[in-house]
Design a protein around this motif. Structure first.
Motif, short mmCIF file in Angstrom:
data_model
loop_
_atom_site.label_atom_id
_atom_site.label_comp_id
_atom_site.label_asym_id
_atom_site.label_seq_id
_atom_site.Cartn_x
_atom_site.Cartn_y
_atom_site.Cartn_z
N VAL A 4 0.83 -1.21 0.00
CA VAL A 4 0.00 0.00 0.00
C VAL A 4 0.86 1.26 0.00
O VAL A 4 0.40 2.33 -0.42
N HIS A 5 2.11 1.16 0.44
CA HIS A 5 2.99 2.33 0.42
C HIS A 5 3.20 2.87 -1.00
O HIS A 5 3.46 4.05 -1.18
N ILE A 6 3.10 2.01 -2.01
CA ILE A 6 3.33 2.48 -3.38
C ILE A 6 2.25 3.46 -3.82
O ILE A 6 2.57 4.60 -4.18
N PRO A 21 4.77 9.01 -6.33
CA PRO A 21 4.13 9.74 -7.42
C PRO A 21 3.83 8.81 -8.59
O PRO A 21 4.56 7.84 -8.83
N VAL A 22 2.75 9.11 -9.31
CA VAL A 22 2.31 8.23 -10.40
C VAL A 22 3.44 7.96 -11.40
O VAL A 22 3.63 6.83 -11.86
N ALA A 23 4.22 8.99 -11.72
CA ALA A 23 5.27 8.84 -12.72
C ALA A 23 6.39 7.91 -12.27
O ALA A 23 7.17 7.42 -13.10
N PHE A 62 8.99 1.59 -8.93
CA PHE A 62 8.80 0.92 -7.64
C PHE A 62 8.17 -0.46 -7.83
O PHE A 62 8.52 -1.41 -7.12
N SER A 63 7.24 -0.58 -8.76
CA SER A 63 6.64 -1.89 -9.05
C SER A 63 7.70 -2.85 -9.59
O SER A 63 7.70 -4.04 -9.28
N ALA A 64 8.61 -2.33 -10.42
CA ALA A 64 9.70 -3.16 -10.93
C ALA A 64 10.60 -3.62 -9.80
O ALA A 64 11.10 -4.75 -9.80
N ALA A 65 10.80 -2.74 -8.80
CA ALA A 65 11.62 -3.12 -7.64
C ALA A 65 10.98 -4.27 -6.89
O ALA A 65 11.67 -5.20 -6.43
N VAL A 66 9.65 -4.25 -6.78
CA VAL A 66 8.96 -5.36 -6.12
C VAL A 66 9.12 -6.64 -6.93
O VAL A 66 9.35 -7.72 -6.38
#
Length: 270
Positions: free
Chosen positions: A115-117, A122-124, A129-133
């Motif tokens: 949920v922190h994402i 920021p949207v951009a 960050f999703s790639a980091a996950v």
């Protein structure tokens, strides 16, 4: 984010792919495949139920370290106790019960992390960050197999080590991301809304329906390979006792394949 999520994937992989597989095999060698399926299936139910509850409760929590952090720390404490109980389980029923509860307690860690994402990124920047996950998943699975293989002969110690790693990662995540939300308006709790979160109408929301179906089918095909890898190496490939030591090799191959395929798939789909 990378360390927190990655260590949780490490913890999950070491337990379900190595430790649990070995424990089930020791309890019932001939029925190990069915026994492991029973344990993992109950755990999935625990995760399914706990995730939206964790989100709903942390949404409404107000503390000086934020709404998510107390539930993450609580989930960590419960997970650590359950892991040591699981390490000493001697029946299939005990394994299933403790794994169900661990899947529930770890989702009080994982859900707030995710949920922190949307809350803070920021949207951009969310793609990064999703790639980091995604990368943390690859690394966590590989390291989980490495730690699982390293402690296959000392399961109690292995449970303790991976639990300690998880504790360090979660506490570090909480410390870095602490932010008071005292005084922030609290949304009212609505049980009906919470229950409705378990269902999204695929006819009304077809894009969601197709994505859900695609992920469901993909994971249905992929997950058995991950869960049963030890048994596949032992019995089908024929490695026997050497199977545990070869699991990290398969993990490296999987990580390399995903590292090549993931960016290529993103580029092609763009």
């Amino acid at each position: 984010l990378f360390v927190g999520a990655g260590t949780l994937f490490l913890f999950w992989t070491a337990l379900q792919s190595v430790f649990l597989a070995l424990q089930v095999q020791r309890i019932d060698k001939d029925g190990a495949a069915a026994g492991l399926a029973f344990v993992i299936a109950l755990g999935a139910i625990g995760a399914l139920v706990a995730a939206p509850i964790a989100g709903a409760l942390s949404d409404r929590t107000r503390t000086r370290i934020g709404g998510r952090a107390p539930w993450m720390l609580g989930g960590l404490a419960v997970t650590a106790v359950l892991a040591m109980l699981l390490a000493q389980a001697t029946t299939l029923g005990e394994l299933a019960l403790y794994w169900l509860l661990i899947q529930a307690s770890t989702n009080f860690i994982f859900t707030p992390i995710m949920v922190h994402i949307p809350e803070r990124v920021p949207v951009a920047r969310r793609g990064v960050f999703s790639a980091a996950v995604g990368l943390s998943n690859l690394m966590g699975v590989l390291l989980g197999q490495v730690f699982g293989a390293a402690f296959a002969a000392q399961l109690v110690l292995g449970y303790g080590v991976v639990s300690a790693l998880l504790a360090v990662a979660v506490v570090a995540f909480v410390v870095v991301n602490r932010r008071s939300n005292v005084g922030t308006s609290r949304p009212p709790f609505d049980l009906a809304v919470l229950l409705r979160s378990f269902w999204v109408n695929p006819v009304r929301y077809p894009a969601f329906g197709w994505v859900f179906l695609g992920r469901f089918l993909f994971l249905t095909g992929f997950f058995p390979l991950k869960v049963y890898l030890l048994y596949i190496l032992q019995d089908y490939v024929g490695l026997g006792a050497a199977a545990v030591g070869n699991m990290p090799t398969v993990g490296v191959a999987a990580m390399l394949g995903a590292a090549m395929g993931t960016p290529l798939a993103g580029w092609l789909s763009d």
